[in-house]
Design a protein around this motif. Sequence first.
Motif, mmCIF file in Angstrom:
data_model
loop_
_atom_site.group_PDB
_atom_site.id
_atom_site.type_symbol
_atom_site.label_atom_id
_atom_site.label_comp_id
_atom_site.label_asym_id
_atom_site.label_seq_id
_atom_site.Cartn_x
_atom_site.Cartn_y
_atom_site.Cartn_z
ATOM 1 N N LEU A 83 0.887 -1.345 -0.033
ATOM 2 C CA LEU A 83 -0.029 -0.062 -0.005
ATOM 3 C C LEU A 83 0.891 1.314 0.131
ATOM 4 O O LEU A 83 0.335 2.228 -0.336
ATOM 5 C CB LEU A 83 -0.945 -0.046 1.268
ATOM 6 C CG LEU A 83 -2.117 -1.094 1.098
ATOM 7 C CD1 LEU A 83 -2.978 -1.066 2.588
ATOM 8 C CD2 LEU A 83 -2.963 -0.835 0.019
ATOM 9 N N ALA A 84 2.017 1.193 0.428
ATOM 10 C CA ALA A 84 3.080 2.220 0.519
ATOM 11 C C ALA A 84 3.692 2.415 -0.946
ATOM 12 O O ALA A 84 4.705 3.224 -1.071
ATOM 13 C CB ALA A 84 4.119 2.347 1.720
ATOM 14 N N HIS A 85 3.516 1.317 -1.435
ATOM 15 C CA HIS A 85 4.254 1.458 -3.043
ATOM 16 C C HIS A 85 5.794 1.028 -2.860
ATOM 17 O O HIS A 85 6.563 1.711 -3.642
ATOM 18 C CB HIS A 85 4.085 2.829 -3.794
ATOM 19 C CG HIS A 85 2.662 3.339 -3.914
ATOM 20 N ND1 HIS A 85 1.720 2.608 -4.388
ATOM 21 C CD2 HIS A 85 1.938 4.440 -3.380
ATOM 22 C CE1 HIS A 85 0.414 3.193 -4.329
ATOM 23 N NE2 HIS A 85 0.621 4.225 -3.593
ATOM 24 N N ALA A 86 6.121 0.248 -2.013
ATOM 25 C CA ALA A 86 7.373 -0.285 -1.952
ATOM 26 C C ALA A 86 7.537 -1.291 -2.949
ATOM 27 O O ALA A 86 6.590 -1.950 -3.510
ATOM 28 C CB ALA A 86 7.539 -0.783 -0.626
ATOM 29 N N PRO A 87 8.686 -1.442 -3.598
ATOM 30 C CA PRO A 87 8.983 -2.576 -4.685
ATOM 31 C C PRO A 87 8.904 -3.738 -3.848
ATOM 32 O O PRO A 87 9.019 -4.011 -2.789
ATOM 33 C CB PRO A 87 10.475 -2.137 -5.133
ATOM 34 C CG PRO A 87 10.868 -0.765 -4.591
ATOM 35 C CD PRO A 87 10.066 -0.508 -3.321
ATOM 36 N N ARG A 88 8.379 -4.956 -4.634
ATOM 37 C CA ARG A 88 8.217 -6.107 -4.044
ATOM 38 C C ARG A 88 9.867 -6.584 -3.945
ATOM 39 O O ARG A 88 10.706 -5.897 -4.562
ATOM 40 C CB ARG A 88 7.776 -7.030 -4.932
ATOM 41 C CG ARG A 88 8.628 -7.278 -6.207
ATOM 42 C CD ARG A 88 8.164 -8.631 -7.161
ATOM 43 N NE ARG A 88 8.946 -8.883 -8.143
ATOM 44 C CZ ARG A 88 9.373 -10.123 -8.686
ATOM 45 N NH1 ARG A 88 8.447 -11.193 -8.377
ATOM 46 N NH2 ARG A 88 10.102 -10.202 -9.559
ATOM 47 N N ILE A 89 9.841 -7.330 -2.877
ATOM 48 C CA ILE A 89 11.399 -8.033 -2.802
ATOM 49 C C ILE A 89 11.532 -9.143 -3.743
ATOM 50 O O ILE A 89 10.737 -9.889 -3.844
ATOM 51 C CB ILE A 89 11.346 -8.503 -0.937
ATOM 52 C CG1 ILE A 89 11.033 -7.520 -0.018
ATOM 53 C CG2 ILE A 89 12.889 -9.377 -0.922
ATOM 54 C CD1 ILE A 89 11.133 -8.080 1.368
ATOM 55 N N VAL A 90 12.656 -8.898 -4.477
ATOM 56 C CA VAL A 90 12.972 -9.852 -5.334
ATOM 57 C C VAL A 90 13.120 -11.172 -4.634
ATOM 58 O O VAL A 90 14.208 -11.211 -3.839
ATOM 59 C CB VAL A 90 14.351 -9.459 -6.023
ATOM 60 C CG1 VAL A 90 14.524 -10.519 -7.187
ATOM 61 C CG2 VAL A 90 13.980 -7.944 -7.031
ATOM 62 N N PRO A 91 12.299 -11.925 -5.226
ATOM 63 C CA PRO A 91 12.252 -13.060 -4.224
ATOM 64 C C PRO A 91 13.283 -14.378 -4.277
ATOM 65 O O PRO A 91 13.415 -15.151 -3.349
ATOM 66 C CB PRO A 91 10.916 -13.765 -4.537
ATOM 67 C CG PRO A 91 10.822 -13.567 -5.992
ATOM 68 C CD PRO A 91 11.562 -12.124 -6.230
ATOM 69 N N PHE A 92 14.109 -14.177 -5.215
ATOM 70 C CA PHE A 92 14.841 -15.398 -5.660
ATOM 71 C C PHE A 92 15.720 -16.047 -4.623
ATOM 72 O O PHE A 92 16.116 -17.069 -4.149
ATOM 73 C CB PHE A 92 15.711 -15.426 -7.068
ATOM 74 C CG PHE A 92 14.698 -14.981 -7.874
ATOM 75 C CD1 PHE A 92 13.813 -15.982 -8.299
ATOM 76 C CD2 PHE A 92 14.380 -13.776 -8.590
ATOM 77 C CE1 PHE A 92 12.669 -15.617 -9.566
ATOM 78 C CE2 PHE A 92 13.612 -13.375 -9.533
ATOM 79 C CZ PHE A 92 12.675 -14.124 -9.808
ATOM 80 N N GLY A 93 16.677 -15.059 -4.045
ATOM 81 C CA GLY A 93 17.710 -15.249 -3.001
ATOM 82 C C GLY A 93 16.974 -15.304 -1.815
ATOM 83 O O GLY A 93 16.963 -16.468 -1.067
ATOM 84 N N VAL A 94 16.177 -14.254 -1.396
ATOM 85 C CA VAL A 94 15.721 -14.290 -0.012
ATOM 86 C C VAL A 94 14.491 -15.249 0.446
ATOM 87 O O VAL A 94 14.594 -15.764 1.425
ATOM 88 C CB VAL A 94 15.068 -12.829 0.332
ATOM 89 C CG1 VAL A 94 14.388 -12.534 1.498
ATOM 90 C CG2 VAL A 94 16.287 -11.781 0.261
ATOM 91 N N SER A 95 13.511 -15.290 -0.572
ATOM 92 C CA SER A 95 12.430 -16.086 -0.360
ATOM 93 C C SER A 95 12.531 -17.474 -0.951
ATOM 94 O O SER A 95 11.851 -18.272 -0.414
ATOM 95 C CB SER A 95 11.240 -15.546 -0.677
ATOM 96 O OG SER A 95 11.113 -14.235 -0.499
ATOM 97 N N MET A 96 13.423 -17.686 -1.809
ATOM 98 C CA MET A 96 13.517 -19.119 -2.571
ATOM 99 C C MET A 96 14.444 -19.842 -2.050
ATOM 100 O O MET A 96 14.681 -20.888 -1.474
ATOM 101 C CB MET A 96 13.349 -19.024 -4.065
ATOM 102 C CG MET A 96 11.920 -18.466 -4.574
ATOM 103 S SD MET A 96 12.030 -18.117 -6.413
ATOM 104 C CE MET A 96 10.313 -17.871 -6.608
ATOM 105 N N LEU A 97 15.758 -19.338 -2.330
ATOM 106 C CA LEU A 97 16.901 -19.999 -2.139
ATOM 107 C C LEU A 97 17.130 -20.095 -0.460
ATOM 108 O O LEU A 97 17.589 -21.297 -0.017
ATOM 109 C CB LEU A 97 18.385 -19.576 -2.835
ATOM 110 C CG LEU A 97 19.529 -20.190 -2.612
ATOM 111 C CD1 LEU A 97 19.502 -21.738 -2.850
ATOM 112 C CD2 LEU A 97 20.652 -19.490 -3.187
ATOM 113 N N GLY A 98 17.377 -19.019 -0.017
ATOM 114 C CA GLY A 98 17.396 -18.806 1.700
ATOM 115 C C GLY A 98 16.634 -20.144 2.374
ATOM 116 O O GLY A 98 17.144 -20.996 3.058
#
Lengths: 402, 370
Positions: A83-98
Amino acid sequence: MDLSFSAEEEAFRAEVRRFLRDRLPARIAEKVRTGKRLTKADHEEWHAILNARGWLAANWPRALGGTGWTVAQSYIFEVEAALAHAPRIVPFGVSMLGPVLIKYGSEAQKAHWLPRILSGADWWCQGYSEPGAGSDLASLKCTAIRVNDANGDHYIVNGQKTWTTLGQYADMIFCLVRTSTEGKRQEGISFLLIDMRSPGVSVRPIILLDGEHEVNEIFFTDVRVPAGNLVGEENRGWDCAKYLLSHERTNIAGVGASMAALARLKQIANAQRKGGKPLAQDPHFAARLAKVEIDLENMKTTNLRVLAGGEESPVPLELGAMLKIRGTEIRQEITSLTRRALGPYAQPFISEALDEGGSHLAVGPAYAAPVATDYFNNRKLSIYGGSNEVQREIITKALLEL
Amino acid sequence: MHFQHSDDRRMLSETLGRYLGQRYPIEARHQIAESQRGWSPEQWAALSELGVVGALFDERVGGFGGAGFDIAIIFEQLGRALVVEPLLGTLMAGRALALAGGSDDVLARVIAGNCILALAHEEPQSRYDLWDVQCRAVPEGAGWRLRGSKALVCQIEAADHILVSARITGEAGDAAGIGLFLVAAGTPGASVRSYPLVDGGRGGDFTLEDVKATLITENGASLIEEAAAAGIVALSWEAVGIMDVLKRDTLEYLRTRKQFGAPIGKFQALQHRMATAALEIEQARSAGINAAAALDSARAERERSVSAAKFTIGRVGTLVAEEAIQLHGGIGMTWELPLSHYAKRLIMIGHQLGDEDHHLERFIALGEAA
């Protein structure tokens, strides 16, 4: 039954809002709000700001540098950031590989790679799909043959990956590769980390229907990968891929993104006129708008029901599939209505208007520039991550147990 | 934030589910639904004994529930067993009486199981419009007399007291000027034309010719709206209970019915339809949760959630009923199969207290007013 958030959770929401107000660069938020292209540097800047606050890795344990958030906190952050118009966190390292490394990686791998994901030292991309392995991922052919010679213990990788999102920026790629052709197809797959700068790796852009360079083809020709880059056991890489599917519980439904997109759609529908009145008051348009709004209200609760279903236990496959299907359908309906709301002004295609400072180049209302390309781009939602048709089979198979 | 019911509610839900499983099987249900009465005094006594009626009302009037989720757990079980007893009318009329105050004696008898209520609000022309009240109320001495027609009052013949809306001032369509009156069954000048309903049980048209009535309130609009909101929460959860049964039975049929040498659940066309229905049922359950949670909220939030739920239940209910019949094939068309009766009730829920079109329009209007 209690749909309200606790006082602690509301305090957390206030803290998130303060953080976003103070730390989210206005320049970047404005680009997200107006649908401008984000550069690699934009993503890296936001990534570093989140990491400095310790708020980058929502689904990692605190001991490893994650937030240690409850699912409710992760959800609150997702919604507030969108809602604050932040970019999405690029997921590949943080959300997927981590999470895969945390579950299956060796101590040495965790100690080396996890801090580098947080610091942004490595930009990761995902090497799953191949030209012949889309929804039928287990049919993948990219080979890794283990060789132990004078140069040490390593794999020689040959083959092709495709649809590699933002692979043009990547330092590293995590890949599913075939290490055996015996037995069940799923049992000959391994999870391998490959340096994109290795000799024999080449990247070719794929331009999508919106004219953008978002995805790539990656070619591997006799690429040497140290055996130490194998995650988990050889031939057990499918476990890693499946683990991600059932443990990545927040954000499957994209509720935050849909809420932000709906708010924008309402603004546009109120600004556009039809017969001298706001388009939002046109009975047909209002009906479609209300239908998707109700569907999203229901989805918020469905999403929270799944999130609240136990912090540790895996999400039942059919529920994850339901969130994916309906979450993407809602998002697509919103982008479709936004496109329709523009009427004839959906047509102009001024690529430069999507660059920072390019709003004055737009034809028609300033908000019109990204709308049609955004609609076309989001057709991907019902295709990627297991097409919505594959998700429907997951649901019925789980329910029928045939 | 959590999605578990309290222990008390869970216990009541389980007790009621067990009771209905044993004492209200589909054969018994059909017998009651098709009987001349269309409901069962023995079942009513047993249900009140279990606390089902008391759970619909709050402590101020002698009950022990009355919140959205109390209504939800009860009607979910009633839906699962396709119960035709006069609980909806008792809930809605009783809720309006409780909100108005001054009817504690009636409500005490209701909660004790000795009195059944009906709400006679809709009229032949009103088509879900809560303010289209043409039935007139005229003062006479210290009392009132009512004249007009009420339509499709569920289980009106079961009721000992009927709560009737009637216009004191203004025109049809005005929210202001609608009063609520209590009429004892059998009062001279009140006549009932009762008839069976397509989904079982009975309804009736209520004609009032200068009927003596007790005034409950001269400003009934907000009470009617709140009673309807409670009724919609009840119907939504009845529908959720029905849809869970239809889903269970249809999955079982897909597993066991063989054609072309395989269980029909192996066929992709049917798998995708089943998956969509299952997904929509979860969305409908969420809509029911939202409405139940909002029942005691301020008007704007309550009414938007309630209309969103009734829209969703109408849309999804139609889909699930039609798909359950279609996936069963010919056998789904038979009177003999319980499924067809669940499908009929689910569709007819859409015809009570507003269908999906009505509530979509209402949701839009409430949003514009906000």
